[in-house]
Design a protein around this motif. Structure first.
Motif, PDB file in Angstrom:
ATOM      1  N   ALA A 129     100.750   0.403 -12.552  1.00  0.00           N
ATOM      2  CA  ALA A 129     101.051  -1.039 -12.557  1.00  0.00           C
ATOM      3  C   ALA A 129     102.320  -1.274 -13.359  1.00  0.00           C
ATOM      4  CB  ALA A 129      99.887  -1.811 -13.167  1.00  0.00           C
ATOM      5  N   PRO A 130     103.451  -0.851 -12.816  1.00  0.00           N
ATOM      6  CA  PRO A 130     104.667  -0.822 -13.642  1.00  0.00           C
ATOM      7  C   PRO A 130     105.127  -2.183 -14.150  1.00  0.00           C
ATOM      8  CG  PRO A 130     105.177  -0.373 -11.342  1.00  0.00           C
ATOM      9  CD  PRO A 130     103.691  -0.374 -11.455  1.00  0.00           C
ATOM     10  N   ASN A 131     104.816  -3.253 -13.436  1.00  0.00           N
ATOM     11  CA  ASN A 131     105.326  -4.535 -13.911  1.00  0.00           C
ATOM     12  C   ASN A 131     104.316  -5.283 -14.766  1.00  0.00           C
ATOM     13  OD1 ASN A 131     103.562  -5.236 -11.923  1.00  0.00           O
ATOM     14  ND2 ASN A 131     104.846  -6.888 -11.102  1.00  0.00           N
ATOM     15  N   ALA A 132     103.179  -4.660 -15.029  1.00  0.00           N
ATOM     16  CA  ALA A 132     102.150  -5.345 -15.804  1.00  0.00           C
ATOM     17  C   ALA A 132     101.824  -4.602 -17.094  1.00  0.00           C
ATOM     18  CB  ALA A 132     100.884  -5.485 -14.965  1.00  0.00           C
ATOM     19  N   ALA A 133     102.699  -3.706 -17.480  1.00  0.00           N
ATOM     20  CA  ALA A 133     102.425  -2.924 -18.681  1.00  0.00           C
ATOM     21  C   ALA A 133     103.654  -2.913 -19.587  1.00  0.00           C
ATOM     22  CB  ALA A 133     102.088  -1.486 -18.287  1.00  0.00           C
ATOM     23  N   LEU A 134     103.415  -3.163 -20.860  1.00  0.00           N
ATOM     24  CA  LEU A 134     104.510  -3.088 -21.827  1.00  0.00           C
ATOM     25  C   LEU A 134     104.840  -1.651 -22.173  1.00  0.00           C
ATOM     26  CD1 LEU A 134     103.555  -5.858 -24.375  1.00  0.00           C
ATOM     27  CD2 LEU A 134     105.678  -5.710 -23.089  1.00  0.00           C
ATOM     28  N   PHE A 135     103.826  -0.818 -22.093  1.00  0.00           N
ATOM     29  CA  PHE A 135     104.037   0.578 -22.460  1.00  0.00           C
ATOM     30  C   PHE A 135     102.940   1.411 -21.831  1.00  0.00           C
ATOM     31  CE2 PHE A 135     101.654  -1.609 -25.751  1.00  0.00           C
ATOM     32  CZ  PHE A 135     100.514  -0.844 -25.872  1.00  0.00           C
ATOM     33  N   ILE A 136     103.208   2.684 -21.748  1.00  0.00           N
ATOM     34  CA  ILE A 136     102.165   3.606 -21.342  1.00  0.00           C
ATOM     35  C   ILE A 136     102.013   4.631 -22.454  1.00  0.00           C
ATOM     36  CG2 ILE A 136     102.602   3.259 -18.887  1.00  0.00           C
ATOM     37  CD1 ILE A 136     103.942   5.916 -18.837  1.00  0.00           C
ATOM     38  N   ALA A 137     100.896   5.313 -22.461  1.00  0.00           N
ATOM     39  CA  ALA A 137     100.641   6.303 -23.513  1.00  0.00           C
ATOM     40  C   ALA A 137     100.875   7.696 -22.955  1.00  0.00           C
ATOM     41  CB  ALA A 137      99.203   6.179 -23.999  1.00  0.00           C
ATOM     42  N   LEU A 138     101.523   8.518 -23.747  1.00  0.00           N
ATOM     43  CA  LEU A 138     101.721   9.909 -23.359  1.00  0.00           C
ATOM     44  C   LEU A 138     101.526  10.766 -24.594  1.00  0.00           C
ATOM     45  CD1 LEU A 138     102.598  11.894 -21.088  1.00  0.00           C
ATOM     46  CD2 LEU A 138     104.922  11.659 -21.954  1.00  0.00           C
ATOM     47  N   ASN A 139     100.481  11.553 -24.567  1.00  0.00           N
ATOM     48  CA  ASN A 139     100.215  12.484 -25.670  1.00  0.00           C
ATOM     49  C   ASN A 139     100.219  11.758 -27.024  1.00  0.00           C
ATOM     50  OD1 ASN A 139      99.662  14.889 -26.876  1.00  0.00           O
ATOM     51  ND2 ASN A 139     101.697  15.786 -26.596  1.00  0.00           N
ATOM     52  N   GLY A 140      99.616  10.580 -27.046  1.00  0.00           N
ATOM     53  CA  GLY A 140      99.486   9.843 -28.305  1.00  0.00           C
ATOM     54  C   GLY A 140     100.699   9.029 -28.690  1.00  0.00           C
ATOM     55  N   SER A 141     101.728   8.994 -27.829  1.00  0.00           N
ATOM     56  CA  SER A 141     102.920   8.187 -28.122  1.00  0.00           C
ATOM     57  C   SER A 141     102.998   7.027 -27.131  1.00  0.00           C
ATOM     58  CB  SER A 141     104.190   9.021 -27.972  1.00  0.00           C
ATOM     59  OG  SER A 141     104.175  10.096 -28.863  1.00  0.00           O
ATOM     60  N   CYS A 142     103.536   5.916 -27.617  1.00  0.00           N
ATOM     61  CA  CYS A 142     103.773   4.780 -26.721  1.00  0.00           C
ATOM     62  C   CYS A 142     105.166   4.921 -26.116  1.00  0.00           C
ATOM     63  CB  CYS A 142     103.720   3.458 -27.495  1.00  0.00           C
ATOM     64  SG  CYS A 142     102.078   3.008 -28.009  1.00  0.00           S
ATOM     65  N   ILE A 143     105.225   4.859 -24.803  1.00  0.00           N
ATOM     66  CA  ILE A 143     106.514   4.861 -24.106  1.00  0.00           C
ATOM     67  C   ILE A 143     106.702   3.443 -23.580  1.00  0.00           C
ATOM     68  CG2 ILE A 143     107.926   5.933 -22.333  1.00  0.00           C
ATOM     69  CD1 ILE A 143     106.797   7.924 -24.448  1.00  0.00           C
ATOM     70  N   TRP A 144     107.682   2.741 -24.144  1.00  0.00           N
ATOM     71  CA  TRP A 144     107.847   1.318 -23.856  1.00  0.00           C
ATOM     72  C   TRP A 144     108.657   1.111 -22.585  1.00  0.00           C
ATOM     73  CZ3 TRP A 144     105.552  -2.394 -26.977  1.00  0.00           C
ATOM     74  CH2 TRP A 144     104.947  -1.882 -28.122  1.00  0.00           C
TER      75      TRP A 144
ATOM     76  N   PHE B  52     105.958  18.936 -20.901  1.00  0.00           N
ATOM     77  CA  PHE B  52     106.810  17.765 -21.060  1.00  0.00           C
ATOM     78  C   PHE B  52     106.174  16.795 -22.056  1.00  0.00           C
ATOM     79  CE2 PHE B  52     108.263  13.535 -19.408  1.00  0.00           C
ATOM     80  CZ  PHE B  52     109.582  13.665 -19.824  1.00  0.00           C
ATOM     81  N   SER B  53     104.856  16.643 -21.967  1.00  0.00           N
ATOM     82  CA  SER B  53     104.227  15.686 -22.884  1.00  0.00           C
ATOM     83  C   SER B  53     104.333  16.155 -24.331  1.00  0.00           C
ATOM     84  CB  SER B  53     102.784  15.382 -22.474  1.00  0.00           C
ATOM     85  OG  SER B  53     101.947  16.441 -22.764  1.00  0.00           O
ATOM     86  N   SER B  54     104.302  17.476 -24.568  1.00  0.00           N
ATOM     87  CA  SER B  54     104.465  17.905 -25.964  1.00  0.00           C
ATOM     88  C   SER B  54     105.929  17.759 -26.402  1.00  0.00           C
ATOM     89  CB  SER B  54     103.933  19.316 -26.204  1.00  0.00           C
ATOM     90  OG  SER B  54     104.506  20.233 -25.327  1.00  0.00           O
ATOM     91  N   ALA B  55     106.852  17.872 -25.468  1.00  0.00           N
ATOM     92  CA  ALA B  55     108.263  17.615 -25.806  1.00  0.00           C
ATOM     93  C   ALA B  55     108.457  16.139 -26.155  1.00  0.00           C
ATOM     94  CB  ALA B  55     109.155  18.005 -24.632  1.00  0.00           C
ATOM     95  N   ILE B  56     107.804  15.266 -25.402  1.00  0.00           N
ATOM     96  CA  ILE B  56     107.923  13.829 -25.679  1.00  0.00           C
ATOM     97  C   ILE B  56     107.283  13.490 -27.020  1.00  0.00           C
ATOM     98  CG2 ILE B  56     107.210  11.528 -24.890  1.00  0.00           C
ATOM     99  CD1 ILE B  56     109.555  12.849 -23.340  1.00  0.00           C
ATOM    100  N   ARG B  57     106.179  14.151 -27.308  1.00  0.00           N
ATOM    101  CA  ARG B  57     105.533  13.923 -28.609  1.00  0.00           C
ATOM    102  C   ARG B  57     106.487  14.348 -29.739  1.00  0.00           C
ATOM    103  NH1 ARG B  57     101.166  11.219 -30.939  1.00  0.00           N
ATOM    104  NH2 ARG B  57     101.872  11.458 -33.064  1.00  0.00           N
ATOM    105  N   ALA B  58     107.138  15.492 -29.554  1.00  0.00           N
ATOM    106  CA  ALA B  58     108.097  15.968 -30.560  1.00  0.00           C
ATOM    107  C   ALA B  58     109.267  14.992 -30.681  1.00  0.00           C
ATOM    108  CB  ALA B  58     108.603  17.358 -30.174  1.00  0.00           C
ATOM    109  N   LEU B  59     109.701  14.468 -29.544  1.00  0.00           N
ATOM    110  CA  LEU B  59     110.806  13.500 -29.571  1.00  0.00           C
ATOM    111  C   LEU B  59     110.375  12.214 -30.289  1.00  0.00           C
ATOM    112  CD1 LEU B  59     113.675  12.731 -28.626  1.00  0.00           C
ATOM    113  CD2 LEU B  59     112.669  11.960 -26.463  1.00  0.00           C
ATOM    114  N   ALA B  60     109.161  11.745 -29.980  1.00  0.00           N
ATOM    115  CA  ALA B  60     108.664  10.524 -30.630  1.00  0.00           C
ATOM    116  C   ALA B  60     108.585  10.704 -32.139  1.00  0.00           C
ATOM    117  CB  ALA B  60     107.287  10.151 -30.059  1.00  0.00           C
ATOM    118  N   ASP B  61     108.111  11.857 -32.571  1.00  0.00           N
ATOM    119  CA  ASP B  61     107.998  12.113 -34.009  1.00  0.00           C
ATOM    120  C   ASP B  61     109.381  12.201 -34.650  1.00  0.00           C
ATOM    121  OD1 ASP B  61     105.259  12.078 -33.776  1.00  0.00           O
ATOM    122  OD2 ASP B  61     105.032  14.266 -33.744  1.00  0.00           O
ATOM    123  N   ALA B  62     110.322  12.818 -33.944  1.00  0.00           N
ATOM    124  CA  ALA B  62     111.686  12.922 -34.480  1.00  0.00           C
ATOM    125  C   ALA B  62     112.345  11.545 -34.554  1.00  0.00           C
ATOM    126  CB  ALA B  62     112.520  13.868 -33.610  1.00  0.00           C
TER     127      ALA B  62
END
Lengths: 225, 126
Positions: A129-144, B52-62
Protein backbone atom coordinates in the motif's frame (compact mmCIF):
# COMPACT_ATOMS: atom_id res chain seq x y z
CA UNK A 1 2.87 24.97 -8.26
CA UNK A 2 0.94 22.01 -6.95
CA UNK A 3 2.21 18.47 -7.18
CA UNK A 4 0.78 14.99 -7.28
CA UNK A 5 0.41 13.70 -3.72
CA UNK A 6 2.50 10.66 -2.96
CA UNK A 7 0.68 9.80 0.23
CA UNK A 8 -3.02 9.61 0.93
CA UNK A 9 -2.98 11.64 4.15
CA UNK A 10 -6.38 10.37 5.25
CA UNK A 11 -5.34 6.72 5.18
CA UNK A 12 -2.26 7.14 7.37
CA UNK A 13 -2.48 5.42 10.75
CA UNK A 14 -0.20 6.40 13.61
CA UNK A 15 -2.02 5.47 16.79
CA UNK A 16 -2.96 8.40 19.01
CA UNK A 17 -1.12 10.76 16.65
CA UNK A 18 -3.19 9.76 13.62
CA UNK A 19 -5.42 12.83 13.50
CA UNK A 20 -2.75 15.55 13.85
CA UNK A 21 -0.38 13.68 11.55
CA UNK A 22 -3.07 13.38 8.89
CA UNK A 23 -3.68 17.11 9.21
CA UNK A 24 0.00 17.84 8.74
CA UNK A 25 0.25 15.61 5.67
CA UNK A 26 -2.93 17.05 4.19
CA UNK A 27 -1.45 20.53 4.61
CA UNK A 28 1.70 19.36 2.83
CA UNK A 29 -0.38 18.00 -0.06
CA UNK A 30 -2.29 21.25 -0.40
CA UNK A 31 0.64 23.68 -0.50
CA UNK A 32 1.01 25.73 -3.64
CA UNK A 33 4.81 25.73 -3.84
CA UNK A 34 7.16 28.44 -5.06
CA UNK A 35 4.55 31.06 -5.84
CA UNK A 36 4.20 34.60 -4.51
CA UNK A 37 2.48 34.77 -1.13
CA UNK A 38 -1.04 36.04 -0.59
CA UNK A 39 -1.61 39.41 0.99
CA UNK A 40 -0.83 39.17 4.68
CA UNK A 41 1.15 35.99 4.33
CA UNK A 42 4.56 37.64 4.59
CA UNK A 43 4.00 38.87 8.13
CA UNK A 44 2.36 35.56 9.02
CA UNK A 45 5.31 33.59 7.62
CA UNK A 46 7.80 35.70 9.58
CA UNK A 47 5.77 35.09 12.76
CA UNK A 48 5.63 31.36 12.01
CA UNK A 49 9.36 31.23 11.47
CA UNK A 50 9.85 33.01 14.81
CA UNK A 51 7.62 30.45 16.46
CA UNK A 52 9.43 27.54 14.79
CA UNK A 53 12.68 28.86 16.21
CA UNK A 54 11.20 29.43 19.65
CA UNK A 55 9.73 25.92 19.75
CA UNK A 56 13.04 24.31 18.81
CA UNK A 57 15.19 26.39 21.13
CA UNK A 58 14.44 24.61 24.43
CA UNK A 59 15.43 21.28 22.88
CA UNK A 60 18.58 22.23 21.02
CA UNK A 61 22.10 22.62 22.32
CA UNK A 62 24.04 25.86 22.61
CA UNK A 63 25.01 25.84 18.93
CA UNK A 64 21.52 27.21 18.33
CA UNK A 65 21.36 30.97 18.65
CA UNK A 66 18.49 32.58 20.54
CA UNK A 67 16.00 34.29 18.25
CA UNK A 68 16.95 37.73 19.60
CA UNK A 69 20.51 37.17 18.35
CA UNK A 70 19.36 36.11 14.91
CA UNK A 71 19.72 38.32 11.87
CA UNK A 72 16.67 37.60 9.72
CA UNK A 73 16.50 39.13 6.25
CA UNK A 74 13.36 38.93 4.18
CA UNK A 75 14.26 38.56 0.51
CA UNK A 76 12.09 38.58 -2.59
CA UNK A 77 12.87 37.28 -6.03
CA UNK A 78 12.31 34.78 -8.76
CA UNK A 79 13.77 31.36 -9.41
CA UNK A 80 17.23 32.73 -10.26
CA UNK A 81 17.47 34.59 -6.97
CA UNK A 82 16.16 31.55 -5.07
CA UNK A 83 18.75 29.34 -6.75
CA UNK A 84 21.52 31.79 -5.92
CA UNK A 85 20.42 32.02 -2.29
CA UNK A 86 20.18 28.25 -1.91
CA UNK A 87 23.62 27.84 -3.54
CA UNK A 88 25.05 29.38 -0.38
CA UNK A 89 23.97 26.36 1.63
CA UNK A 90 24.29 23.68 -1.05
CA UNK A 91 28.00 24.03 -1.71
CA UNK A 92 30.35 21.54 -0.03
CA UNK A 93 31.41 22.60 3.47
CA UNK A 94 28.68 25.25 3.73
CA UNK A 95 26.95 25.65 7.06
CA UNK A 96 24.28 22.99 7.13
CA UNK A 97 21.56 23.97 9.56
CA UNK A 98 19.43 20.95 8.87
CA UNK A 99 22.04 18.54 10.17
CA UNK A 100 22.40 20.50 13.39
CA UNK A 101 19.84 21.97 15.78
CA UNK A 102 16.57 20.65 14.26
CA UNK A 103 17.64 17.03 14.24
CA UNK A 104 19.28 17.30 17.64
CA UNK A 105 16.15 18.96 19.07
CA UNK A 106 13.96 16.19 17.68
CA UNK A 107 16.22 13.58 19.19
CA UNK A 108 16.32 15.21 22.62
CA UNK A 109 12.57 15.77 22.56
CA UNK A 110 12.16 12.06 21.82
CA UNK A 111 14.53 10.96 24.56
CA UNK A 112 12.82 13.18 27.14
CA UNK A 113 9.46 11.65 26.20
CA UNK A 114 10.80 8.09 26.25
CA UNK A 115 10.58 7.61 22.48
CA UNK A 116 12.12 4.51 21.02
CA UNK A 117 12.26 4.01 17.25
CA UNK A 118 10.90 0.53 17.82
CA UNK A 119 7.65 2.11 19.07
CA UNK A 120 6.91 3.07 15.49
CA UNK A 121 7.28 -0.40 14.05
CA UNK A 122 3.73 -1.60 14.82
CA UNK A 123 2.53 1.17 12.49
CA UNK A 124 4.76 0.15 9.61
CA UNK A 125 2.74 -0.89 6.63
CA UNK A 126 3.43 -3.63 4.16
CA UNK A 127 4.77 -2.18 0.93
CA UNK A 128 1.66 -3.31 -0.92
CA UNK A 129 0.00 0.00 0.00
CA UNK A 130 2.60 2.51 -1.10
CA UNK A 131 0.45 5.61 -0.82
CA UNK A 132 -0.99 4.76 2.58
CA UNK A 133 2.17 4.19 4.55
CA UNK A 134 4.60 6.67 6.04
CA UNK A 135 7.23 4.02 6.42
CA UNK A 136 7.86 0.35 6.17
CA UNK A 137 9.93 -1.80 8.51
CA UNK A 138 13.00 -3.67 7.39
CA UNK A 139 15.05 -5.67 9.84
CA UNK A 140 13.97 -3.43 12.72
CA UNK A 141 14.58 -0.15 10.88
CA UNK A 142 11.99 2.31 9.63
CA UNK A 143 12.35 3.16 5.95
CA UNK A 144 10.45 6.39 5.41
CA UNK A 145 8.55 7.33 2.32
CA UNK A 146 9.07 10.78 0.87
CA UNK A 147 5.84 12.58 1.75
CA UNK A 148 6.17 15.71 -0.39
CA UNK A 149 4.05 15.80 -3.52
CA UNK A 150 5.80 15.07 -6.78
CA UNK A 151 6.40 18.18 -8.86
CA UNK A 152 7.13 17.85 -12.54
CA UNK A 153 10.31 19.89 -12.63
CA UNK A 154 12.83 20.07 -15.44
CA UNK A 155 16.42 18.95 -15.03
CA UNK A 156 18.45 22.03 -14.19
CA UNK A 157 22.21 22.04 -14.56
CA UNK A 158 22.69 25.77 -14.18
CA UNK A 159 24.26 25.48 -10.74
CA UNK A 160 26.05 22.21 -11.33
CA UNK A 161 23.70 20.28 -9.09
CA UNK A 162 21.67 18.68 -11.90
CA UNK A 163 18.42 18.90 -9.96
CA UNK A 164 16.05 21.78 -9.96
CA UNK A 165 16.67 23.73 -6.78
CA UNK A 166 12.96 23.56 -6.01
CA UNK A 167 13.14 19.77 -5.89
CA UNK A 168 16.10 20.02 -3.54
CA UNK A 169 14.15 22.36 -1.28
CA UNK A 170 11.12 20.10 -1.39
CA UNK A 171 13.21 17.06 -0.45
CA UNK A 172 14.41 18.96 2.59
CA UNK A 173 10.83 19.92 3.40
CA UNK A 174 9.94 16.22 3.23
CA UNK A 175 12.53 15.47 5.86
CA UNK A 176 11.20 18.34 8.01
CA UNK A 177 7.73 16.82 7.80
CA UNK A 178 8.98 13.40 8.83
CA UNK A 179 10.62 14.97 11.88
CA UNK A 180 7.30 16.65 12.56
CA UNK A 181 5.53 13.29 12.35
CA UNK A 182 7.95 11.77 14.85
CA UNK A 183 7.62 14.80 17.14
CA UNK A 184 3.85 14.42 17.11
CA UNK A 185 4.09 10.67 17.64
CA UNK A 186 5.82 11.16 20.97
CA UNK A 187 3.40 13.92 22.03
CA UNK A 188 0.22 12.85 20.24
CA UNK A 189 -2.19 14.96 22.24
CA UNK A 190 -0.25 18.21 21.93
CA UNK A 191 -1.50 20.85 19.54
CA UNK A 192 0.18 20.99 16.15
CA UNK A 193 0.95 24.59 17.07
CA UNK A 194 3.42 23.24 19.62
CA UNK A 195 5.24 21.14 17.03
CA UNK A 196 8.14 23.13 15.53
CA UNK A 197 8.15 21.16 12.29
CA UNK A 198 4.39 21.55 11.78
CA UNK A 199 4.92 25.28 12.37
CA UNK A 200 7.68 25.30 9.76
CA UNK A 201 5.36 23.53 7.34
CA UNK A 202 2.81 26.29 7.88
CA UNK A 203 5.54 28.83 7.12
CA UNK A 204 6.11 27.06 3.79
CA UNK A 205 2.37 27.08 3.17
CA UNK A 206 2.41 30.86 3.61
CA UNK A 207 5.11 31.12 0.95
CA UNK A 208 8.08 31.69 3.26
CA UNK A 209 11.17 29.59 2.52
CA UNK A 210 13.81 29.87 5.26
CA UNK A 211 17.41 29.45 4.15
CA UNK A 212 19.72 29.32 7.16
CA UNK A 213 22.95 30.84 5.89
CA UNK A 214 24.91 30.77 9.15
CA UNK A 215 24.15 29.95 12.77
CA UNK A 216 22.90 33.49 13.35
CA UNK A 217 21.86 34.51 9.84
CA UNK A 218 18.62 33.55 8.13
CA UNK A 219 17.10 34.53 4.82
CA UNK A 220 13.35 34.13 4.63
CA UNK A 221 12.77 33.99 0.91
CA UNK A 222 9.50 34.82 -0.85
CA UNK A 223 8.82 34.45 -4.56
CA UNK A 224 7.65 37.66 -6.14
CA UNK A 225 6.91 36.24 -9.59
CA UNK B 1 31.62 -12.96 -0.24
CA UNK B 2 34.87 -11.24 -1.08
CA UNK B 3 37.30 -11.06 1.83
CA UNK B 4 36.04 -8.29 4.05
CA UNK B 5 39.21 -6.28 4.48
CA UNK B 6 39.91 -6.27 0.74
CA UNK B 7 36.49 -4.99 -0.13
CA UNK B 8 36.58 -2.46 2.69
CA UNK B 9 39.89 -1.11 1.40
CA UNK B 10 38.50 -0.93 -2.14
CA UNK B 11 35.39 0.80 -0.89
CA UNK B 12 37.49 3.27 1.08
CA UNK B 13 39.34 4.21 -2.14
CA UNK B 14 36.10 4.41 -4.12
CA UNK B 15 34.48 6.65 -1.54
CA UNK B 16 37.49 8.95 -1.42
CA UNK B 17 37.41 9.31 -5.20
CA UNK B 18 33.69 10.00 -5.17
CA UNK B 19 34.12 12.72 -2.56
CA UNK B 20 37.07 14.25 -4.39
CA UNK B 21 35.10 14.17 -7.62
CA UNK B 22 32.19 15.88 -5.81
CA UNK B 23 29.88 13.01 -6.64
CA UNK B 24 29.22 12.34 -2.98
CA UNK B 25 29.40 14.39 0.19
CA UNK B 26 31.97 13.65 2.85
CA UNK B 27 29.06 12.93 5.20
CA UNK B 28 27.60 10.29 2.90
CA UNK B 29 31.05 8.73 2.50
CA UNK B 30 31.58 8.59 6.28
CA UNK B 31 28.19 6.97 6.78
CA UNK B 32 28.75 4.37 4.07
CA UNK B 33 32.22 3.50 5.37
CA UNK B 34 30.79 3.08 8.87
CA UNK B 35 27.89 1.02 7.51
CA UNK B 36 30.36 -1.26 5.72
CA UNK B 37 32.31 -1.82 8.95
CA UNK B 38 29.08 -2.62 10.80
CA UNK B 39 27.94 -4.92 8.04
CA UNK B 40 31.22 -6.77 8.18
CA UNK B 41 31.08 -7.19 11.96
CA UNK B 42 27.50 -8.45 11.73
CA UNK B 43 28.86 -11.12 9.39
CA UNK B 44 31.25 -12.37 12.04
CA UNK B 45 28.52 -12.91 14.62
CA UNK B 46 25.73 -15.45 14.66
CA UNK B 47 23.37 -15.81 12.87
CA UNK B 48 25.79 -14.61 10.12
CA UNK B 49 23.02 -13.43 7.88
CA UNK B 50 24.47 -11.35 5.06
CA UNK B 51 21.62 -9.90 3.16
CA UNK B 52 20.29 -6.63 1.83
CA UNK B 53 18.24 -6.24 4.98
CA UNK B 54 21.33 -6.63 7.16
CA UNK B 55 23.11 -4.05 4.99
CA UNK B 56 20.19 -1.67 5.49
CA UNK B 57 20.28 -2.31 9.22
CA UNK B 58 24.00 -1.46 9.21
CA UNK B 59 23.27 1.67 7.19
CA UNK B 60 20.48 2.72 9.57
CA UNK B 61 22.77 2.29 12.56
CA UNK B 62 25.55 4.24 10.85
CA UNK B 63 23.12 7.04 9.98
CA UNK B 64 21.93 7.15 13.59
CA UNK B 65 25.53 7.46 14.79
CA UNK B 66 26.42 10.23 12.34
CA UNK B 67 23.20 12.25 12.36
CA UNK B 68 20.92 12.80 15.34
CA UNK B 69 17.44 11.64 14.28
CA UNK B 70 18.82 10.74 10.87
CA UNK B 71 16.29 8.96 8.69
CA UNK B 72 16.50 6.45 5.86
CA UNK B 73 14.18 6.84 2.90
CA UNK B 74 12.61 4.64 0.30
CA UNK B 75 14.13 5.98 -2.94
CA UNK B 76 11.96 3.83 -5.17
CA UNK B 77 12.97 1.38 -7.86
CA UNK B 78 16.30 1.58 -9.65
CA UNK B 79 16.22 2.09 -13.39
CA UNK B 80 18.46 2.42 -16.41
CA UNK B 81 20.87 -0.40 -15.55
CA UNK B 82 20.18 -4.07 -16.16
CA UNK B 83 22.19 -4.94 -13.06
CA UNK B 84 19.74 -3.18 -10.74
CA UNK B 85 16.64 -2.52 -12.86
CA UNK B 86 13.51 -2.53 -10.70
CA UNK B 87 15.40 -3.17 -7.47
CA UNK B 88 14.51 -1.25 -4.34
CA UNK B 89 16.86 1.58 -3.30
CA UNK B 90 17.10 2.82 0.29
CA UNK B 91 19.07 5.89 1.28
CA UNK B 92 19.09 9.65 1.70
CA UNK B 93 16.16 11.76 0.50
CA UNK B 94 18.54 14.70 0.11
CA UNK B 95 21.56 13.28 -1.71
CA UNK B 96 19.71 10.28 -3.20
CA UNK B 97 22.71 8.14 -2.34
CA UNK B 98 21.64 4.68 -1.23
CA UNK B 99 22.08 0.95 -1.32
CA UNK B 100 20.52 -1.51 -3.73
CA UNK B 101 20.65 -5.27 -4.04
CA UNK B 102 21.81 -6.12 -7.56
CA UNK B 103 20.29 -8.97 -9.53
CA UNK B 104 23.62 -10.82 -9.19
CA UNK B 105 23.29 -10.70 -5.37
CA UNK B 106 25.88 -8.00 -4.79
CA UNK B 107 24.96 -4.85 -2.89
CA UNK B 108 25.87 -1.61 -4.60
CA UNK B 109 26.07 2.05 -3.67
CA UNK B 110 24.02 4.09 -6.10
CA UNK B 111 22.60 7.52 -6.68
CA UNK B 112 18.90 7.17 -7.45
CA UNK B 113 17.39 10.48 -8.45
CA UNK B 114 13.73 10.54 -9.39
CA UNK B 115 13.14 10.17 -13.13
CA UNK B 116 16.87 9.72 -13.79
CA UNK B 117 18.84 6.61 -14.58
CA UNK B 118 20.29 5.09 -11.43
CA UNK B 119 24.04 5.64 -11.23
CA UNK B 120 26.12 2.76 -9.91
CA UNK B 121 28.84 4.35 -7.80
CA UNK B 122 30.65 1.60 -5.91
CA UNK B 123 30.41 -1.93 -4.59
CA UNK B 124 29.23 -2.21 -0.99
CA UNK B 125 29.30 -6.00 -0.72
CA UNK B 126 29.82 -8.83 -3.18
Amino acid sequence: MRGTPRLDAWRIELGAATKPVRSMLAMLNEIDWFVPPDTGSIAAAVALFDRYWALLEPWADDTMYPRRALELDVEFGGLDQFRAMCANVRRPNAYDWRYGPPKLAERIHGIVHGFDEQDLLPFAAPNIAPNAALFIALNGSCIWRTPAPELRLPRDDTDGNARDVRQWFLNNASVDVMHGVRWQFVEPHASLGCNPFATLLECYARGGYPIILAPARVCLFFFDR
Amino acid sequence: MQRGHELRAALHDDLRELVEGRRMSARDARILAAARRRFESSASEPPRVLSFSSAIRALADAVADEIPSGLLFDLGAASGSSRVEGQWVVGSAISHIGLVECHDGAIAIVRARPRCATELLAEFAL
